[in-house]
Design a protein around this motif. Structure first.
Motif, short mmCIF file in Angstrom:
data_model
loop_
_atom_site.label_atom_id
_atom_site.label_comp_id
_atom_site.label_asym_id
_atom_site.label_seq_id
_atom_site.Cartn_x
_atom_site.Cartn_y
_atom_site.Cartn_z
N ASP A 50 0.83 -1.20 0.00
CA ASP A 50 0.00 0.00 0.00
C ASP A 50 0.86 1.26 0.00
O ASP A 50 0.55 2.23 -0.68
CB ASP A 50 -0.91 0.01 1.24
N ASN A 74 2.54 0.99 -10.99
CA ASN A 74 1.27 1.02 -10.25
C ASN A 74 1.13 2.39 -9.58
O ASN A 74 1.71 2.64 -8.52
CB ASN A 74 1.22 -0.09 -9.20
N ASP A 76 -1.23 3.58 -7.98
CA ASP A 76 -2.01 3.58 -6.74
C ASP A 76 -1.15 3.43 -5.50
O ASP A 76 -1.60 3.71 -4.39
CB ASP A 76 -3.06 2.46 -6.76
N LYS A 78 1.25 4.38 -2.72
CA LYS A 78 1.63 5.65 -2.12
C LYS A 78 3.10 5.60 -1.71
O LYS A 78 3.55 4.60 -1.14
CB LYS A 78 0.78 5.96 -0.89
N GLY A 122 -5.43 9.56 0.81
CA GLY A 122 -5.36 10.26 -0.46
C GLY A 122 -4.85 11.68 -0.39
O GLY A 122 -4.95 12.43 -1.36
N ASP A 203 -1.44 12.15 -11.14
CA ASP A 203 -2.12 11.94 -9.87
C ASP A 203 -2.39 13.27 -9.18
O ASP A 203 -1.99 14.34 -9.65
CB ASP A 203 -1.31 11.01 -8.95
#
Length: 217
Positions: A50, A74, A76, A78, A122, A203
Motif C-alpha cells: 500500500d 502502479n 495507486d 503511495k 489520499g 495523480d
C-alpha cells in the motif's frame, strides 16, 4: 485491514529500527524491505504494497528514480520519501516523480504513522521544515507566460474544479472535500478525475504542485 508497508532503505540500522518501531502499531504491517531502489522496483513487480517508505540516497537506483519507475508500474501505490536531505532540488524532484509525502528521518514515529494514515486517505503531506522550500521554488516559477500549457490548463478549469484543486493542495482527501463542499463523494471523485485529465498529470499530488505553482492556495 492492515496497511502493507515496503521499506526501501540501504542503512541496516535505520531499516531495522523502522521495522521494529512500526510493528508496535495496529493495522500496520511491514511486508517487504529493500536495500536499494532497484530492489523496491522488483518487489513492486511481484506484489503490491500500500505504501513505500523510500530513502532518496541509495545505491544501484536512487529513491527518486525508483519512485518514477514504481508509479509507472502502479500509480495507486503511495510513496513517502523518508530522508535526511532537504535540498530544494531533491524536494521538488521527489514530488515531480510522484511522491505523496516528504518526511525527514528525525520525524517522531507517532507522527510518521499519522503521515502513513494521511497518505492512505489520499492526501498530500509535506514536512513543515521543507514546506517553505516548496512555496519558494514554485512561486519563483509563477511568472510563466500565458502560452505556457500548464497555465492554459489551469485557466480551463471550472470554478468548482479550481475550488477542489485548492482543497487538494491544502491536504484534504476526497471525503473531506465532499463534506466541506456538501457534495457527494462520487461527484468529488469525478471532479478530481477531470482535474487530473485537464492538467495532464498522473495523480493528485502533481495536481497539488501545480496549484502551488499557480498560487491557488
Amino acid at each position: 485491514m492492515s496497511i502493507k508497508i515496503l521499506i526501501a532503505e540501504d542503512h541496516d540500522h535505520t531499516r531495522q529500527g523502522l521495522i521494529y518501531g512500526l510493528e508496535k502499531y495496529e493495522n500496520i504491517e511491514v511486508v517487504m524491505e529493500a536495500v536499494n531502489g532497484q530492489e523496491a522496483v522488483e518487489f513492486v513487480q511481484k506484489s503490491n504494497p500500500d505504501i513505500i517508505l523510500m530513502d532518496i540516497m541509495m545505491p544501484v537506483l536512487n529513491g527518486i528514480k525508483a519512485t518514477q519507475k514504481i508509479k509507472a508500474i502502479n500509480g495507486d501505490i503511495k510513496i513517502i520519501m523518508l530522508t535526511s536531505y532537504n535540498e530544494k532540488e531533491q524536494v521538488l524532484s521527489a514530488f515531480n516523480s510522484g511522491a505523496n509525502a516528504y518526511c525527514m528521518k528525525n520525524i517522531v514515529l507517532d507522527d510518521l504513522v499519522n503521515v502513513i494514515k494521511t497518505v492512505m486517505d489520499g492526501s498530500l503531506w509535506i514536512d513543515s521544515s521543507i514546506a517553505g522550500y516548496i512555496l519558494e521554488i514554485l512561486q519563483s516559477k509563477s511568472n510563466m507566460t500565458t502560452d505556457d500549457p500548464q497555465k492554459e490548463n489551469c485557466i480551463n478549469l471550472t470554478a468548482r474544479e479550481k475550488e477542489i484543486l485548492k482543497l487538494i493542495a491544502n491536504g484534504l482527501n476526497n471525503k473531506d472535500i465532499a463534506q466541506k463542499l456538501c457534495l457527494s463523494l462520487h461527484t468529488v471523485k469525478n471532479h478530481v478525475r477531470s482535474i487530473i485529465h485537464k492538467l495532464a498529470v498522473s495523480d493528485r499530488t502533481q495536481a497539488a504542485i501545480i496549484a502551488l505553482k499557480e498560487n491557488l492556495i
